[in-house]
Design an enzyme around this catalytic site. Structure first.
Site, PDB file in Angstrom:
ATOM      1  CG  HIS A  13      32.322  27.235  46.032  1.00  0.00           C
ATOM      2  ND1 HIS A  13      32.243  27.221  47.405  1.00  0.00           N
ATOM      3  CD2 HIS A  13      33.464  27.901  45.729  1.00  0.00           C
ATOM      4  CE1 HIS A  13      33.295  27.834  47.917  1.00  0.00           C
ATOM      5  NE2 HIS A  13      34.051  28.263  46.926  1.00  0.00           N
ATOM      6  CD  GLN A  19      44.769  31.630  47.470  1.00  0.00           C
ATOM      7  OE1 GLN A  19      44.979  31.008  46.439  1.00  0.00           O
ATOM      8  NE2 GLN A  19      43.595  32.208  47.706  1.00  0.00           N
ATOM      9  CE  LYS A  30      32.526  34.913  48.304  1.00  0.00           C
ATOM     10  NZ  LYS A  30      33.943  34.973  48.704  1.00  0.00           N
ATOM     11  NE  ARG A  76      39.550  33.700  53.862  1.00  0.00           N
ATOM     12  CZ  ARG A  76      40.670  33.452  54.518  1.00  0.00           C
ATOM     13  NH1 ARG A  76      40.677  33.452  55.833  1.00  0.00           N
ATOM     14  NH2 ARG A  76      41.791  33.220  53.861  1.00  0.00           N
TER      15      ARG A  76
HETATM   16  O1  PAF Z   1      38.750  32.252  45.270  1.00  0.00           O
HETATM   17  C1  PAF Z   1      39.345  31.221  45.612  1.00  0.00           C
HETATM   18  O2  PAF Z   1      38.739  30.289  46.149  1.00  0.00           O
HETATM   19  C2  PAF Z   1      40.848  31.124  45.397  1.00  0.00           C
HETATM   20  O3  PAF Z   1      41.481  32.348  45.557  1.00  0.00           O
HETATM   21  C3  PAF Z   1      41.221  30.480  44.050  1.00  0.00           C
HETATM   22  C4  PAF Z   1      40.770  31.342  42.867  1.00  0.00           C
HETATM   23  C5  PAF Z   1      40.596  29.104  43.942  1.00  0.00           C
HETATM   24  C6  PAF Z   1      42.741  30.329  43.955  1.00  0.00           C
HETATM   25  O4  PAF Z   1      43.248  29.554  44.987  1.00  0.00           O
END
Ligand code: PAF
Length: 223
Positions: free
Chosen positions: A37, A61, A151, A189
């Site tokens: 990130h 999601q 990724k 994760r």
């Molecule tokens: O890749 C992610 O971390 C998530 O799918 C995102 C793009 C922040 C959407 O919640």
């Protein structure tokens, strides 16, 4: 670094940023941040006057409630990492800010079935949820550039359709996958994997790398 929890407060800040004529780079995340990130933040800082990130564990999601409950949450550490990386502002919305009503807004995007294959076949509704939250976040932040990690290949392809069909003015910059020394891609994760499971996960990367080097050798010998 500024921290905002409401749409009106981040919009006010962004209004001030835009008034300077500066560009805005946006790095959406679900927190549990790692160096991958941070590499997106670094890239955005190189290319823009302002870099905004978001931390929101998006419920829509997750097709599995248990998976949502177990998703790592490390907000204090995340804020610290973003601050050290030089991020200008982070948006950490309350769920009611993003989803104020029961009937959630889903953008009308033709995905050509792309959300139903590969990972989508195992996680029904997952990509629709990603599409939905990114659509809402982009409407709020209205960035010049959206930063995503390479990724998440399928996510990237689907979000490209979202940009093409709804936000043609926003550029997407996909940043190379950040790997640990062992070669395993950094992922929020992966915190939940044991040492043994991490070793097993590496088999995929090692196999693909081996296929790649063999193909390169074949091509080299052929020409
Ligand atoms: O890749 C992610 O971390 C998530 O799918 C995102 C793009 C922040 C959407 O919640």
């Amino acid at each position: 670094m500024q921290i905002y929890h409401t749409i009106s407060s981040i919009e006010h800040y962004l209004h001030l940023c835009r008034a300077t004529g500066g560009t805005v780079g946006f790095v959406p995340t679900m927190g549990a941040l790692h160096e991958g990130h941070i590499s997106l933040i670094t890239e955005s800082k190189k290319e823009n006057h302002f870099t905004i990130s978001s931390i929101f564990v998006n419920p829509t999601q997750f097709n599995n409630k248990e998976d949502l409950a177990k998703y790592p949450r490390t907000e204090v550490e995340d804020i610290d990492m973003l601050r050290k990386a030089g991020c200008d502002a982070v948006f950490i919305p309350y769920t009611t800010e993003i989803y104020p009503e029961k009937s959630y807004l889903i953008p009308d995007i033709d995905l050509h079935g792309m959300d139903e294959v590969m990972e989508g076949a195992f996680r029904p509704g997952h990509f629709k949820g990603v599409l939905q939250v990114v659509y809402i976040l982009l409407k709020i932040v209205e960035p010049d550039v959206l930063y995503l990690g390479q990724k998440d290949f399928q996510q990237q392809a689907i979000l490209r359709l979202l940009l093409d069909q709804q936000f043609p003015q926003i550029r997407m910059n996909t940043v190379a996958t950040y790997r640990s020394e062992s070669g395993l891609a950094l992922s929020s994760r992966n915190r939940r994997l044991t040492v043994e499971q991490k070793e097993q996960a590496l088999a995929i990367y090692r196999t693909l790398s081996e296929i790649k080097s063999k193909l390169l050798l074949i091509m080299f010998l052929k020409y």
